[in-house]
Each structure stands twice: as structure tokens, then as C-alpha cells.
Design a protein around this motif. Structure first.
Motif, PDB file in Angstrom:
ATOM      1  N   ASP A 265       0.848  -1.195   0.000  1.00 57.00           N
ATOM      2  CA  ASP A 265       0.000   0.000   0.000  1.00 57.00           C
ATOM      3  C   ASP A 265       0.894   1.260   0.000  1.00 57.00           C
ATOM      4  OD1 ASP A 265      -1.965   1.841   0.249  1.00 57.00           O
ATOM      5  OD2 ASP A 265      -2.422   1.417   2.353  1.00 57.00           O
ATOM      6  N   PHE A 266       0.947   1.915  -1.171  1.00 54.72           N
ATOM      7  CA  PHE A 266       1.777   3.124  -1.296  1.00 54.72           C
ATOM      8  C   PHE A 266       0.984   4.414  -1.045  1.00 54.72           C
ATOM      9  CE2 PHE A 266       4.360   0.182  -3.859  1.00 54.72           C
ATOM     10  CZ  PHE A 266       5.616   0.420  -3.320  1.00 54.72           C
ATOM     11  N   THR A 267      -0.279   4.280  -0.684  1.00 55.22           N
ATOM     12  CA  THR A 267      -1.118   5.488  -0.531  1.00 55.22           C
ATOM     13  C   THR A 267      -0.582   6.404   0.562  1.00 55.22           C
ATOM     14  OG1 THR A 267      -2.552   4.160   0.851  1.00 55.22           O
ATOM     15  CG2 THR A 267      -3.279   4.512  -1.436  1.00 55.22           C
ATOM     16  N   GLY A 268       0.079   5.804   1.558  1.00 51.78           N
ATOM     17  CA  GLY A 268       0.649   6.610   2.634  1.00 51.78           C
ATOM     18  C   GLY A 268       1.725   7.548   2.111  1.00 51.78           C
ATOM     19  N   LEU A 269       2.385   7.130   1.048  1.00 54.76           N
ATOM     20  CA  LEU A 269       3.467   7.937   0.462  1.00 54.76           C
ATOM     21  C   LEU A 269       2.919   9.058  -0.419  1.00 54.76           C
ATOM     22  CD1 LEU A 269       6.495   8.336  -0.171  1.00 54.76           C
ATOM     23  CD2 LEU A 269       6.265   6.606  -1.910  1.00 54.76           C
ATOM     24  N   PHE A 270       1.918   8.701  -1.235  1.00 54.23           N
ATOM     25  CA  PHE A 270       1.425   9.678  -2.211  1.00 54.23           C
ATOM     26  C   PHE A 270       0.242  10.517  -1.717  1.00 54.23           C
ATOM     27  CE2 PHE A 270       3.455   6.411  -4.852  1.00 54.23           C
ATOM     28  CZ  PHE A 270       4.432   7.215  -5.414  1.00 54.23           C
ATOM     29  N   ASN A 271      -0.329  10.149  -0.596  1.00 57.62           N
ATOM     30  CA  ASN A 271      -1.549  10.839  -0.177  1.00 57.62           C
ATOM     31  C   ASN A 271      -1.414  11.531   1.164  1.00 57.62           C
ATOM     32  OD1 ASN A 271      -3.551  10.942  -1.964  1.00 57.62           O
ATOM     33  ND2 ASN A 271      -4.364   8.904  -1.534  1.00 57.62           N
ATOM     34  N   ASN A 272      -0.264  12.010   1.483  1.00 58.68           N
ATOM     35  CA  ASN A 272      -0.162  12.641   2.799  1.00 58.68           C
ATOM     36  C   ASN A 272       0.581  13.964   2.723  1.00 58.68           C
ATOM     37  OD1 ASN A 272       2.440  11.986   2.435  1.00 58.68           O
ATOM     38  ND2 ASN A 272       2.566  10.497   4.075  1.00 58.68           N
ATOM     39  N   GLN A 273       0.887  14.481   3.857  1.00 62.25           N
ATOM     40  CA  GLN A 273       1.522  15.799   3.978  1.00 62.25           C
ATOM     41  C   GLN A 273       2.881  15.848   3.273  1.00 62.25           C
ATOM     42  OE1 GLN A 273       1.645  16.639   8.114  1.00 62.25           O
ATOM     43  NE2 GLN A 273       0.555  18.564   7.866  1.00 62.25           N
ATOM     44  N   PHE A 274       3.559  14.735   3.293  1.00 62.46           N
ATOM     45  CA  PHE A 274       4.895  14.670   2.692  1.00 62.46           C
ATOM     46  C   PHE A 274       4.879  15.140   1.231  1.00 62.46           C
ATOM     47  CE2 PHE A 274       7.671  11.988   0.035  1.00 62.46           C
ATOM     48  CZ  PHE A 274       8.903  12.459   0.466  1.00 62.46           C
ATOM     49  N   VAL A 275       3.921  14.603   0.468  1.00 63.69           N
ATOM     50  CA  VAL A 275       3.824  14.975  -0.948  1.00 63.69           C
ATOM     51  C   VAL A 275       3.411  16.441  -1.076  1.00 63.69           C
ATOM     52  CG1 VAL A 275       2.643  14.493  -3.131  1.00 63.69           C
ATOM     53  CG2 VAL A 275       3.325  12.625  -1.657  1.00 63.69           C
ATOM     54  N   ASN A 276       2.472  16.853  -0.190  1.00 62.42           N
ATOM     55  CA  ASN A 276       2.013  18.252  -0.247  1.00 62.42           C
ATOM     56  C   ASN A 276       3.166  19.223   0.000  1.00 62.42           C
ATOM     57  OD1 ASN A 276      -0.541  17.421  -0.764  1.00 62.42           O
ATOM     58  ND2 ASN A 276      -1.197  17.461   1.369  1.00 62.42           N
ATOM     59  N   ILE A 277       3.975  18.900   1.013  1.00 54.84           N
ATOM     60  CA  ILE A 277       5.115  19.783   1.334  1.00 54.84           C
ATOM     61  C   ILE A 277       6.102  19.794   0.160  1.00 54.84           C
ATOM     62  CG2 ILE A 277       7.147  20.022   2.845  1.00 54.84           C
ATOM     63  CD1 ILE A 277       5.339  18.866   5.100  1.00 54.84           C
ATOM     64  N   PHE A 278       6.334  18.613  -0.390  1.00 55.75           N
ATOM     65  CA  PHE A 278       7.276  18.486  -1.511  1.00 55.75           C
ATOM     66  C   PHE A 278       6.802  19.312  -2.705  1.00 55.75           C
ATOM     67  CE2 PHE A 278       9.033  16.105  -5.163  1.00 55.75           C
ATOM     68  CZ  PHE A 278      10.377  16.215  -4.841  1.00 55.75           C
ATOM     69  N   MET A 279       5.530  19.209  -3.017  1.00 61.79           N
ATOM     70  CA  MET A 279       4.964  19.959  -4.151  1.00 61.79           C
ATOM     71  C   MET A 279       5.030  21.464  -3.889  1.00 61.79           C
ATOM     72  SD  MET A 279       4.177  17.762  -6.401  1.00 61.79           S
ATOM     73  CE  MET A 279       3.048  18.510  -7.530  1.00 61.79           C
ATOM     74  N   MET A 280       4.712  21.844  -2.644  1.00 64.03           N
ATOM     75  CA  MET A 280       4.734  23.275  -2.283  1.00 64.03           C
ATOM     76  C   MET A 280       6.146  23.842  -2.432  1.00 64.03           C
ATOM     77  SD  MET A 280       2.715  25.657  -1.265  1.00 64.03           S
ATOM     78  CE  MET A 280       1.320  24.993  -0.416  1.00 64.03           C
ATOM     79  N   LEU A 281       7.109  23.077  -1.950  1.00 61.75           N
ATOM     80  CA  LEU A 281       8.507  23.496  -2.037  1.00 61.75           C
ATOM     81  C   LEU A 281       8.923  23.699  -3.499  1.00 61.75           C
ATOM     82  CD1 LEU A 281      10.636  23.796   0.277  1.00 61.75           C
ATOM     83  CD2 LEU A 281      11.587  21.635  -0.522  1.00 61.75           C
ATOM     84  N   ASN A 282       8.512  22.738  -4.338  1.00 65.72           N
ATOM     85  CA  ASN A 282       8.842  22.825  -5.760  1.00 65.72           C
ATOM     86  C   ASN A 282       8.185  24.029  -6.421  1.00 65.72           C
ATOM     87  OD1 ASN A 282      10.636  20.757  -6.636  1.00 65.72           O
ATOM     88  ND2 ASN A 282       9.088  19.306  -5.965  1.00 65.72           N
ATOM     89  N   THR A 283       6.932  24.298  -6.023  1.00 66.95           N
ATOM     90  CA  THR A 283       6.223  25.445  -6.596  1.00 66.95           C
ATOM     91  C   THR A 283       6.936  26.743  -6.224  1.00 66.95           C
ATOM     92  OG1 THR A 283       4.218  24.179  -6.235  1.00 66.95           O
ATOM     93  CG2 THR A 283       3.912  26.485  -6.814  1.00 66.95           C
ATOM     94  N   VAL A 284       7.326  26.854  -4.939  1.00 67.27           N
ATOM     95  CA  VAL A 284       8.016  28.074  -4.481  1.00 67.27           C
ATOM     96  C   VAL A 284       9.341  28.232  -5.235  1.00 67.27           C
ATOM     97  CG1 VAL A 284       9.145  29.173  -2.496  1.00 67.27           C
ATOM     98  CG2 VAL A 284       6.920  28.088  -2.224  1.00 67.27           C
ATOM     99  N   LEU A 285      10.091  27.135  -5.349  1.00 63.52           N
ATOM    100  CA  LEU A 285      11.371  27.197  -6.065  1.00 63.52           C
ATOM    101  C   LEU A 285      11.164  27.572  -7.537  1.00 63.52           C
ATOM    102  CD1 LEU A 285      13.271  24.102  -4.616  1.00 63.52           C
ATOM    103  CD2 LEU A 285      13.884  26.488  -4.342  1.00 63.52           C
ATOM    104  N   GLY A 286      10.128  27.009  -8.143  1.00 65.95           N
ATOM    105  CA  GLY A 286       9.792  27.310  -9.537  1.00 65.95           C
ATOM    106  C   GLY A 286       9.463  28.779  -9.720  1.00 65.95           C
ATOM    107  N   LEU A 287       8.669  29.343  -8.766  1.00 62.03           N
ATOM    108  CA  LEU A 287       8.304  30.765  -8.843  1.00 62.03           C
ATOM    109  C   LEU A 287       9.528  31.654  -8.667  1.00 62.03           C
ATOM    110  CD1 LEU A 287       4.935  30.729  -6.872  1.00 62.03           C
ATOM    111  CD2 LEU A 287       5.223  31.315  -9.281  1.00 62.03           C
ATOM    112  N   MET A 288      10.422  31.252  -7.763  1.00 66.06           N
ATOM    113  CA  MET A 288      11.652  32.031  -7.555  1.00 66.06           C
ATOM    114  C   MET A 288      12.499  32.049  -8.826  1.00 66.06           C
ATOM    115  SD  MET A 288      12.705  30.902  -3.696  1.00 66.06           S
ATOM    116  CE  MET A 288      14.375  31.494  -3.775  1.00 66.06           C
TER     117      MET A 288
END
Lengths: 171, 194
Positions: free
Chosen positions: A131-154
Motif C-alpha cells: 500500500d503506497f497510498t501513505g506515500l502519495f496521499n499525505n503531507q509529505f507529498v504536499n510539502i514536496f509539491m509546495m517546495l517545488n512550486t516556491v522554487l519554480g516561482l523564484m
């Protein structure tokens, strides 16, 4: 079998430039002495070599050249050697920080996976049932995506800033 | 003046504040640097400007010269990089080593002028004018090898290539030089061989 002209020239140039090994040089010397074809080609190449060594001229800049350079140099200082201001401890520190950060993310991600879901009733392990849902469906992915978005905007901001500066510089 | 001193001795003097010693290095290498730049650029004004920049850059970075290679090798590396940067900025077409079309175009442009003068050429003119008909890369390799006192390993370092690639390039450059000589200076070449 007779060597091709290309091969003959390559061997002769190596001999003329002094790059041929002693055994090869001895073979070429024999060929030059015994075969007319080799001797004619050798003399032709040697003439070019001699002419280049003797007659190739260097161009001279204007008479003021050295003076111009020294006038510029008088206003300058020798920059410190790059090795003196690049602190190796800082480089290693940055490396260690990123390795720790990446390792932390990987360990955290692995911990989120439900490994027990891969074990069947017979006790065998089935990778497809983990069950990989814990990896793709939690805060970890959200934080990772947010970080990437901020870096992309910078990155985008820096690019647009650079374009604007370049545009302003144009006459 | 420091006429008898080696490059490394002069560099040490410059590093310890004797700026005038750098003038000796400039005088020693100005013709070499200027000639290499001229292999890439046709304009003498541009070439002189780039050559000056090369010596100024070399001065500023002198602390980075550790003496692992010859000063001349280090200086010619800066020269080559500066020429390529200048050409990239100016967006000038650099004649590629294998670009036969560019070579053919150059031959067409030069052939009219050269053909009329063939009879009067001395060996000196033959060598130097034939070099001018080569691509910048070919001309540079020949210049570095015959005039710059650089070994194949050092030329490889200057051009950022493998030694074997430079060896092949030198062979081919001389082959092309001979082709030019035979085409534009047939009488002199005949005298040379016989």
C-alpha cells in the motif's frame, strides 16, 4: 601489401615530428632509403615542415600595445587566488546538509509505506500488494509539491528580472 | 627591465608587487597572442583589443597560475577562450574544421586575388598566405605547434581536447595547407619538391 597514401603520410609525419617509436623510426628510415615512393613523399613533407619552421611569421600589434596594457594594468590589482577564498569546509558543509536532507526525505517516505499489506496469508511477500497510498496521499507529498512550486516561482522571478535588465540595457 | 629572467621568475616578481615585470611578459608574448587572435578574427583592431584583454585578464588571474603548466600554455588557453567568447558574442560564423562548404566559399573568394599573384610569391609569402586561407582551427594548431613552442599535449590542454584528436588535427591541417599551396602556389611547390 602497399600502404595507402594516407597511412604513409601519417607514419611519415610522426617520423618527421619525432613522435615515432624507435623501432617504427628504424622501419621508416629503411623504407625511405629503399623505396622511391616513400622517399619522394618524405622529401615533400619534410619541405613543408622545414618551411613552416623557418618561414611562418608572427603578426605584430601596434607599437603602443605594451604601453596600453600596462596603463590598464596599473589601475588593477591581482585578484586573490580562487583557492584562497573558497573555503572547503563550507563546500563540504553544504554537501552534508543536502545529503542529510535527501536521506531524511527518503527514510520518511519509506516509513510511510504500509509494508505489511504486501504479506499474503501464506506468508509470502507480494510487491504488487504493498500500500503506497501513505506515500502519495499525505503531507509529505504536499510539502514536496509546495517546495517545488516556491522554487519554480523564484526561478521564474529571477529569469524575468534578468530579461528586464537586459531589455533596459538595449539602446 | 628584466630581460634574462624566466617567465616564472617574472611572475613571482609581479606577484610580489613589481608590476613593471609584467611589461616584460607582455613584450615577450604579444606577437604570439596577437597572431593567435588574428587566426580567429579578420579585423586587426578587434584582434588588438582582444589581445589586450587577454593580457589584462591574465594579470588579474595571475594568482591562479600555479606553474603546473608553462605560462605560455596558460596564456594561450585564455587567448583561445577569449576569441571564442568574442565570436559567440558577435555571432560571427566560425569556420568549422570539417565544414567543407565554408572552406570552398573561402577558396572562391580568395582564388581570384591569389591566382594573379602566384608568379611573384616567395616561400615566406607562400607559407603565410596559405596559412591565412586555412580555417581558424587549422591555422591555430599549426601556429601553436611551429611558433608557440607547444607540444601536442599542451595544445590539447589549450584547446580542451584529447592529445590524439590534436595529433589528427595537426596532420589534417598540414594536408590542407599543402593542398592550398599546390593550388595557389604551384610553381613554388614544384621548386620545393624537386
Amino acid at each position: 601489401m602497399l600502404p595507402s597514401e594516407q597511412e604513409m603520410e601519417t607514419r611519415l609525419w610522426e617520423y618527421i615530428d619525432g613522435m615515432a617509436l624507435p623501432e617504427e623510426a628504424a622501419v621508416i628510415e629503411k623504407l625511405i632509403a629503399s623505396q622511391r615512393e616513400w622517399s619522394v613523399k618524405y622529401n615533400a613533407l619534410l619541405s613543408i615542415h622545414t618551411d613552416l619552421s623557418k618561414h611562418l611569421e608572427l603578426e605584430a600589434p601596434s607599437l603602443r600595445f605594451t604601453k596600453n596594457v600596462m596603463e590598464e594594468v596599473a589601475r588593477l590589482h591581482i585578484a586573490p587566488a580562487a583557492s584562497s577564498y573558497i573555503n572547503k569546509k563550507i563546500i563540504f558543509g553544504i554537501g552534508a546538509f543536502f545529503i542529510t536532507l535527501i536521506s531524511g526525505f527518503v527514510i520518511y517516505a519509506i516509513a510511510q509505506v504500509n509494508w505489511s499489506s504486501g504479506t499474503t496469508v501464506t506468508g509470502e511477500f507480494d510487491w504488487t500488494k504493498i500500500d503506497f497510498t501513505g506515500l502519495f496521499n499525505n503531507q509529505f507529498v504536499n510539502i514536496f509539491m509546495m517546495l517545488n512550486t516556491v522554487l519554480g516561482l523564484m526561478l521564474l522571478d529571477r529569469y524575468l528580472h534578468f530579461r528586464q535588465k537586459k531589455w533596459k540595457k538595449q539602446p | 627591465m628584466h630581460p634574462g629572467q624566466t617567465d616564472n621568475e617574472l611572475i613571482e616578481l609581479v606577484k610580489t608587487g613589481h608590476q613593471q615585470a609584467y611589461g616584460q611578459l607582455v613584450t615577450r608574448y604579444q606577437n604570439y597572442v596577437f597572431t593567435i587572435v588574428l587566426r580567429y578574427l579578420s579585423s586587426r583592431e578587434d584582434a588588438e583589443e582582444i589581445a589586450q584583454d587577454v593580457f589584462i585578464k591574465a594579470f588579474k588571474c595571475l594568482a591562479d597560475f600555479r606553474g603546473d603548466s608553462k605560462f605560455s600554455t596558460w596564456l594561450y588557453t585564455i587567448t583561445t577562450t577569449s576569441c571564442l567568447t568574442f565570436l559567440r558574442k558577435k555571432k560571427l560564423a566560425v569556420q568549422s574544421l570539417d565544414n567543407e562548404k565554408v572552406m570552398a566559399d573561402a577558396e572562391q573568394v580568395d582564388s581570384g586575388m591569389k591566382a594573379n599573384q602566384v608568379e611573384q610569391k616567395s616561400k615566406l609569402a607562400m607559407v603565410n598566405q596559405s596559412i591565412a586561407l586555412l580555417s581558424p582551427e587549422d591555422a591555430q594548431v599549426i601556429t601553436l605547434f611551429y611558433k608557440g613552442e607547444q607540444s601536442l599535449d599542451e595544445i590539447a590542454q589549450i584547446l580542451g581536447q584529447e592529445t590524439n584528436a590534436v595529433k589528427v588535427r595537426l596532420f589534417r591541417a598540414r594536408q590542407r595547407l599543402r593542398d592550398k599551396m599546390e593550388k595557389f602556389f604551384p610553381h613554388e611547390v614544384r621548386d620545393l619538391v624537386h
